[in-house]
Design a protein around this motif. Sequence first.
Motif, mmCIF file in Angstrom:
data_model
loop_
_atom_site.group_PDB
_atom_site.id
_atom_site.type_symbol
_atom_site.label_atom_id
_atom_site.label_comp_id
_atom_site.label_asym_id
_atom_site.label_seq_id
_atom_site.Cartn_x
_atom_site.Cartn_y
_atom_site.Cartn_z
ATOM 1 N N ILE A 198 0.852 -1.181 0.000
ATOM 2 C CA ILE A 198 0.000 0.000 0.000
ATOM 3 C C ILE A 198 0.889 1.233 0.000
ATOM 4 O O ILE A 198 1.842 1.328 0.784
ATOM 5 N N ALA A 199 0.590 2.175 -0.878
ATOM 6 C CA ALA A 199 1.269 3.466 -0.852
ATOM 7 C C ALA A 199 0.646 4.304 0.255
ATOM 8 O O ALA A 199 -0.571 4.420 0.346
ATOM 9 N N VAL A 200 1.489 4.877 1.107
ATOM 10 C CA VAL A 200 1.024 5.745 2.193
ATOM 11 C C VAL A 200 1.564 7.148 1.932
ATOM 12 O O VAL A 200 2.780 7.341 1.833
ATOM 13 N N VAL A 201 0.662 8.105 1.793
ATOM 14 C CA VAL A 201 1.045 9.501 1.571
ATOM 15 C C VAL A 201 0.628 10.314 2.779
ATOM 16 O O VAL A 201 -0.518 10.234 3.229
ATOM 17 N N GLY A 202 1.567 11.083 3.321
ATOM 18 C CA GLY A 202 1.290 11.946 4.456
ATOM 19 C C GLY A 202 1.358 13.407 4.044
ATOM 20 O O GLY A 202 2.412 13.888 3.606
ATOM 21 N N LEU A 203 0.248 14.101 4.153
ATOM 22 C CA LEU A 203 0.179 15.520 3.814
ATOM 23 C C LEU A 203 0.208 16.362 5.080
ATOM 24 O O LEU A 203 -0.239 15.909 6.140
ATOM 25 N N PRO A 204 0.709 17.586 5.014
ATOM 26 C CA PRO A 204 0.498 18.499 6.143
ATOM 27 C C PRO A 204 -0.998 18.574 6.441
ATOM 28 O O PRO A 204 -1.833 18.377 5.544
ATOM 29 N N HIS A 205 -1.333 18.852 7.688
ATOM 30 C CA HIS A 205 -2.743 18.797 8.076
ATOM 31 C C HIS A 205 -3.557 19.772 7.237
ATOM 32 O O HIS A 205 -3.233 20.959 7.125
ATOM 33 N N LEU A 206 -4.630 19.267 6.661
ATOM 34 C CA LEU A 206 -5.410 20.053 5.706
ATOM 35 C C LEU A 206 -6.280 21.124 6.355
ATOM 36 O O LEU A 206 -6.944 21.880 5.652
ATOM 37 N N SER A 207 -6.273 21.216 7.669
ATOM 38 C CA SER A 207 -6.917 22.365 8.298
ATOM 39 C C SER A 207 -6.056 23.613 8.142
ATOM 40 O O SER A 207 -6.553 24.745 8.220
ATOM 41 N N ARG A 208 -4.755 23.394 7.902
ATOM 42 C CA ARG A 208 -3.826 24.515 7.724
ATOM 43 C C ARG A 208 -3.194 24.544 6.342
ATOM 44 O O ARG A 208 -2.823 25.602 5.851
ATOM 45 N N TYR A 209 -3.033 23.370 5.746
ATOM 46 C CA TYR A 209 -2.385 23.257 4.445
ATOM 47 C C TYR A 209 -3.399 23.542 3.343
ATOM 48 O O TYR A 209 -4.300 22.750 3.080
ATOM 49 N N LYS A 210 -3.248 24.684 2.676
ATOM 50 C CA LYS A 210 -4.209 25.132 1.672
ATOM 51 C C LYS A 210 -3.866 24.521 0.319
ATOM 52 O O LYS A 210 -3.463 25.212 -0.618
ATOM 53 N N ILE A 211 -4.058 23.232 0.212
ATOM 54 C CA ILE A 211 -3.680 22.529 -1.007
ATOM 55 C C ILE A 211 -4.450 23.025 -2.222
ATOM 56 O O ILE A 211 -3.988 22.919 -3.355
ATOM 57 N N ASP A 212 -5.630 23.594 -1.998
ATOM 58 C CA ASP A 212 -6.430 24.122 -3.103
ATOM 59 C C ASP A 212 -6.027 25.536 -3.502
ATOM 60 O O ASP A 212 -6.570 26.088 -4.457
ATOM 61 N N LYS A 213 -5.039 26.110 -2.801
ATOM 62 C CA LYS A 213 -4.637 27.492 -3.076
ATOM 63 C C LYS A 213 -3.169 27.636 -3.432
ATOM 64 O O LYS A 213 -2.764 28.670 -3.958
ATOM 65 N N ILE A 214 -2.343 26.637 -3.125
ATOM 66 C CA ILE A 214 -0.907 26.767 -3.337
ATOM 67 C C ILE A 214 -0.576 26.835 -4.823
ATOM 68 O O ILE A 214 -1.334 26.362 -5.669
ATOM 69 N N SER A 215 0.596 27.388 -5.123
ATOM 70 C CA SER A 215 0.965 27.620 -6.523
ATOM 71 C C SER A 215 1.195 26.324 -7.290
ATOM 72 O O SER A 215 0.958 26.268 -8.496
ATOM 73 N N ASN A 216 1.683 25.274 -6.603
ATOM 74 C CA ASN A 216 1.967 24.013 -7.297
ATOM 75 C C ASN A 216 0.972 22.922 -6.931
ATOM 76 O O ASN A 216 1.303 21.754 -6.825
ATOM 77 N N GLU A 217 -0.290 23.324 -6.704
ATOM 78 C CA GLU A 217 -1.300 22.364 -6.260
ATOM 79 C C GLU A 217 -1.409 21.171 -7.201
ATOM 80 O O GLU A 217 -1.513 20.030 -6.761
ATOM 81 N N ASN A 218 -1.359 21.427 -8.514
ATOM 82 C CA ASN A 218 -1.523 20.328 -9.457
ATOM 83 C C ASN A 218 -0.349 19.366 -9.403
ATOM 84 O O ASN A 218 -0.510 18.164 -9.601
ATOM 85 N N GLU A 219 0.867 19.884 -9.132
ATOM 86 C CA GLU A 219 2.034 19.023 -9.056
ATOM 87 C C GLU A 219 1.940 18.078 -7.859
ATOM 88 O O GLU A 219 2.324 16.914 -7.945
ATOM 89 N N VAL A 220 1.420 18.569 -6.732
ATOM 90 C CA VAL A 220 1.255 17.704 -5.559
ATOM 91 C C VAL A 220 0.268 16.582 -5.872
ATOM 92 O O VAL A 220 0.518 15.416 -5.559
#
Length: 230
Positions: A198-220
């Motif tokens: 199983i691939a396990v991906v750990g992201l910074p907590h999404l209550s603070r990590y604005k993945i929908d706003k960052i400049s490289n959102e698509n790359e992540v």
Amino acid sequence: MGVADLMRFAKVQLASLMSINGAILYSSHKTLKLGPIYLLGLNPGGNPNDHPTSTIANAIDELATREKNSYVEERWQYRCANRNKAASPLQKRIIYLLAGLGCDPKEVCASNLIFVRSVDASGCGYPSYADICWPVHEKIIEMVKPKLIIAYGNSGVSPYAYLRSISGHRTPETYQPAGHGNWQCKAFKWNRANGDDIAVVGLPHLSRYKIDKISNENEVVRWIRRYADL
């Protein structure tokens, strides 16, 4: 394993937590089936006093009938204001992320590492409660057989840190810039004892990590898709 078997197992495994406020699934009971992703937060948030009937015992009883998805169909309080369904920043980012990975958010099995509710991470009982709850997750993983576990939160007290620990650190970690300061996204391949990988991906907590706003959102998002072969 079926849902009834899961319920019986959970009642035994979680016997010491039955009267404590919390939740097990954040998705519908219909997601307890084969699916590509298992979404895992740290623990249910909010003040337990605001959820007086939400005990672990009740959460187990609802495993076979729960219809709601907490991220899509619940109204969460944010900064002391009642909002519309799926209007909190965390809900929006979860929906954005799963849609970017090609999944209907309502179809993704979602839970929390620790089932006990607390106002913040300091009260979640990590890691002792995680040790109690994890065998239930193992049964859910048997049912879902995900290719990818997304753990949001990758600090020292987080679902990602716990999964990395119980995996035995046998495989190297991979890193991807999160696009927010020096934050990193992390990942590893979990070679499980039963032979599943199983691939396990750990992201910074999404209550603070604005993945929908960052400049490289698509790359992540592309990095996650490549890593998990989605």
